[in-house]
Design an enzyme around this catalytic site. Structure first.
Site, mmCIF file in Angstrom:
data_model
loop_
_atom_site.group_PDB
_atom_site.id
_atom_site.type_symbol
_atom_site.label_atom_id
_atom_site.label_comp_id
_atom_site.label_asym_id
_atom_site.label_seq_id
_atom_site.Cartn_x
_atom_site.Cartn_y
_atom_site.Cartn_z
ATOM 1 N N GLU A 266 0.888 -1.162 0.000
ATOM 2 C CA GLU A 266 0.000 0.000 0.000
ATOM 3 C C GLU A 266 0.921 1.206 0.000
ATOM 4 O O GLU A 266 1.595 1.481 0.987
ATOM 5 C CB GLU A 266 -0.897 -0.067 1.245
ATOM 6 N N GLU A 397 4.303 12.963 -5.004
ATOM 7 C CA GLU A 397 3.652 12.948 -3.693
ATOM 8 C C GLU A 397 4.473 13.792 -2.711
ATOM 9 O O GLU A 397 5.662 13.555 -2.526
ATOM 10 C CB GLU A 397 3.552 11.513 -3.163
HETATM 11 P P1 NAI Z 1 9.535 4.409 4.089
HETATM 12 O O1 NAI Z 1 8.850 3.696 2.994
HETATM 13 O O2 NAI Z 1 11.021 4.474 4.087
HETATM 14 O O3 NAI Z 1 9.110 3.796 5.498
HETATM 15 C C1 NAI Z 1 7.973 2.982 5.744
HETATM 16 C C2 NAI Z 1 8.368 1.785 6.600
HETATM 17 O O4 NAI Z 1 9.269 0.953 5.878
HETATM 18 C C3 NAI Z 1 9.080 2.126 7.908
HETATM 19 O O5 NAI Z 1 8.686 1.213 8.902
HETATM 20 C C4 NAI Z 1 10.545 1.899 7.545
HETATM 21 O O6 NAI Z 1 11.361 1.601 8.661
HETATM 22 C C5 NAI Z 1 10.451 0.701 6.638
HETATM 23 N N1 NAI Z 1 11.569 0.523 5.712
HETATM 24 C C6 NAI Z 1 12.454 1.451 5.267
HETATM 25 N N2 NAI Z 1 13.328 0.905 4.420
HETATM 26 C C7 NAI Z 1 13.010 -0.408 4.307
HETATM 27 C C8 NAI Z 1 13.531 -1.504 3.561
HETATM 28 N N3 NAI Z 1 14.567 -1.357 2.755
HETATM 29 N N4 NAI Z 1 12.937 -2.722 3.672
HETATM 30 C C9 NAI Z 1 11.870 -2.888 4.474
HETATM 31 N N5 NAI Z 1 11.348 -1.898 5.214
HETATM 32 C C10 NAI Z 1 11.888 -0.655 5.129
HETATM 33 O O7 NAI Z 1 8.948 5.887 4.111
HETATM 34 P P2 NAI Z 1 9.533 7.213 4.832
HETATM 35 O O8 NAI Z 1 10.993 7.353 4.562
HETATM 36 O O9 NAI Z 1 9.104 7.202 6.236
HETATM 37 O O10 NAI Z 1 8.763 8.352 4.040
HETATM 38 C C11 NAI Z 1 9.193 8.771 2.766
HETATM 39 C C12 NAI Z 1 8.022 9.094 1.871
HETATM 40 O O11 NAI Z 1 7.247 7.937 1.627
HETATM 41 C C13 NAI Z 1 7.030 10.089 2.443
HETATM 42 O O12 NAI Z 1 7.458 11.387 2.241
HETATM 43 C C14 NAI Z 1 5.791 9.747 1.672
HETATM 44 O O13 NAI Z 1 5.789 10.384 0.429
HETATM 45 C C15 NAI Z 1 5.887 8.261 1.471
HETATM 46 N N6 NAI Z 1 5.092 7.504 2.490
HETATM 47 C C16 NAI Z 1 3.892 6.996 2.123
HETATM 48 C C17 NAI Z 1 3.115 6.336 3.061
HETATM 49 C C18 NAI Z 1 1.785 5.784 2.717
HETATM 50 O O14 NAI Z 1 0.966 5.597 3.585
HETATM 51 N N7 NAI Z 1 1.536 5.455 1.473
HETATM 52 C C19 NAI Z 1 3.540 6.198 4.445
HETATM 53 C C20 NAI Z 1 4.848 6.717 4.720
HETATM 54 C C21 NAI Z 1 5.569 7.359 3.755
#
Ligand code: NAI
Ligand code: MG
Length: 485
Positions: A266, A397
């Site tokens: 998602e 985004e």
């Molecule tokens: P992210 O995708 O890095 O983090 C989400 C989760 O994934 C966290 O629990 C993180 O620790 C984990 N994660 C990070 N790298 C990983 C890897 N290589 N393998 C497995 N898990 C991993 O998102 P971040 O850095 O917090 O936010 C960056 C951008 O992502 C935001 O600015 C936004 O645009 C988008 N985002 C979208 C979300 C949504 O609900 N669709 C939620 C959060 C962020």
């Protein structure tokens, strides 16, 4: 006959919540929740979690290493064999009901902790995050003994051990969206919350202990992206459920390719919110505020691209700007606050960078007035007009309180513009004409389309995206199939 409101739909009074603040007991450090107990991380490493509204440290969180993930996955595997696959469907349901009921009793505490750790307004954690999480547990508790009726004629089985990785925008709610259906279908889980917002998941671990759930059925491991990647790679994890950025979603697709692991993703969004000339304008303006300023715009389904039919553009913009001036930004614990703190410094810098790009590319910026608190991470609600499809801020985004506004003349034109994006998660249509709602929504390529409303969620309805917004659905019967073979 009048049906009494069920308590889990109740919105708690803010004063009640604030009064209970001193009752929140947080530990000086939080360990990993593995096999029903809090255990020290193998490498004894911890990282701080802060309150983004004050920049003060709240407490320390354990950083899980590969060895810790191995332990958690092993415990989930044993719990699956020994307990969770052995008990009756109905008993499984009783445990999930118990989680829902206990959460209901401790809702205020969870709402306060969520607001302190995440920065979101208390009014939102009280009326949205926590009640929605509770509803998810109630809803999926009800399915355990009805699964065979959900998929008649099909032989269904749980998958086994599920790895779940969640983001920081709706921390407890995302944990509930992941854990409730997985347990309902008979799986066991290893869940990793986001590094800036682990607290409510850890409080949920405490609550799960109090519920006497068999040890190892739910394991909560904290840490950063490295920890997440170790979960994704683990050979005994049979399925990954991820919510987060499109970048990491694609990485998970690459890592799991050819391994036979199931995945649901998602991811991001760039939702179109469309106001037609025949819409109820005041209602639509309220919908615009809710679509982009709810949760500081940290919402994957945010209506970040507004499309207004040309002949009502002036009146709509005037009303949006008037409403805009009334938004209260500041202390998230204040019950009157509409816009809280941005969750992290990193996210604030990302948003500020997009605002700079928007100005450099010639967009006309409009922001609310007033001073921001000195400490903490804050972003004024922002609107960009005079932008087009080619502008970076219209395409990418932002995940913050930044709205872009474009106009259109015809239905075909707005459908083409709305679909001109890599994403396909959400959209909104505002018109008093039902036939137009059907016509437009059948042509919009988005997983969820709201008519004369926005950002409404219900445990019984599926949620998820097309294109780069993800794979699979969460919620409803569609959410069950993702956790069954
Ligand atoms: P992210 O995708 O890095 O983090 C989400 C989760 O994934 C966290 O629990 C993180 O620790 C984990 N994660 C990070 N790298 C990983 C890897 N290589 N393998 C497995 N898990 C991993 O998102 P971040 O850095 O917090 O936010 C960056 C951008 O992502 C935001 O600015 C936004 O645009 C988008 N985002 C979208 C979300 C949504 O609900 N669709 C939620 C959060 C962020
Ligand atoms: Mg925090």
């Amino acid at each position: 006959m009048k049906i009494k409101n069920l308590t889990y739909n109740k919105v708690w009074s803010y004063d009640e919540a604030l009064e209970s603040q001193e009752n929140i007991k947080l530990k000086k450090k939080y360990d990993l929740f593995i096999n029903g107990k809090f255990v020290l991380p193998e490498k004894s490493k911890y990282f701080p979690t802060i309150n983004p509204a004050t920049e003060e440290k709240i407490t320390n969180i354990a950083q899980a290493d590969k060895a810790d993930i191995n332990k958690a996955v092993e415990s989930a595997g044993i719990a699956y064999e020994k307990y969770w696959s052995k008990i009756s469907n109905r008993d499984r349901g009783k445990y999930i009901f118990r989680i829902a009921r206990m959460l209901q009793e401790r809702a205020k505490e969870f709402a306060l902790i969520e607001t302190i750790d995440n920065g979101k307004p208390i009014k939102e954690s009280m009326s949205f995050d926590i009640p929605t999480a509770i509803n998810w547990f109630f809803y999926y508790a009800g399915w355990t003994d009805k699964l065979k009726y959900a998929f008649p004629g099909k032989k269904i089985k749980p998958i086994g051990t599920i790895g779940q990785i969640i983001p920081w925008n709706f921390p407890l709610m995302m944990a509930a969206w992941k854990i409730a259906p997985a347990l309902s279908c008979g799986n066991t889980v290893v869940l990793k919350p986001a590094e800036t917002t682990s607290l409510t998941a850890l409080k949920l671990a405490e609550l799960i202990q109090d519920c006497d759930l068999p040890p190892g059925v739910v394991n909560i491991v904290t840490g950063n992206g490295y920890t997440g990647a170790e979960i994704v790679k683990h050979k005994d994890i049979k399925k990954i459920a991820f919510t987060g950025s499109t970048k990491i979603g694609k990485e998970i697709q690459r890592t799991t390719a050819g391994t036979g692991k199931k995945i649901t993703l998602e991811l991001g969004g760039k939702g179109a919110n469309i106001i037609f000339e025949d819409a109820a304008i005041n209602q639509a303006v309220e919908g615009v505020i809710n679509s982009i300023y709810f949760n500081q715009g940290h919402v994957c389904s945010a209506g970040s691209r507004l499309f207004v039919q040309e002949n009502i553009y002036d009146i709509v913009m005037k009303k949006i700007k008037d409403r805009f001036k009334t938004l209260k930004i500041g202390n998230p614990l204040d019950k009157n606050t509409d816009i809280g703190a941005i969750n992290s410094k990193k996210q604030l810098e990302k948003i500020q960078n997009y605002i700079k790009i928007g100005k450099n590319e010639g967009g006309k910026i409009y922001q609310t007035f007033g001073n921001l608190p000195e400490k903490g991470y804050w972003c004024k609600p922002t609107i960009f007009t005079e932008v087009s499809q080619s502008h970076t801020i219209v395409r990418e985004e932002i995940f913050g309180p930044v709205l872009t506004v474009q106009t259109f003349r015809t239905i075909d034109e707005v459908i083409e513009k709305a679909n001109n994006t890599f994403y396909g998660l959400s959209a909104g249509v505002w018109t008093e004409k039902a036939s137009k709602i059907f016509k437009v929504s059948s042509k919009l390529k988005a997983g969820v389309i709201w008519a004369n409303s926005f950002n409404k969620f219900n445990a019984a309805s599926p949620f998820g995206g097309y294109k780069e917004s993800g794979l699979g659905r969460e919620g409803g019967k569609h959410g069950l199939i993702q956790y069954l073979k």
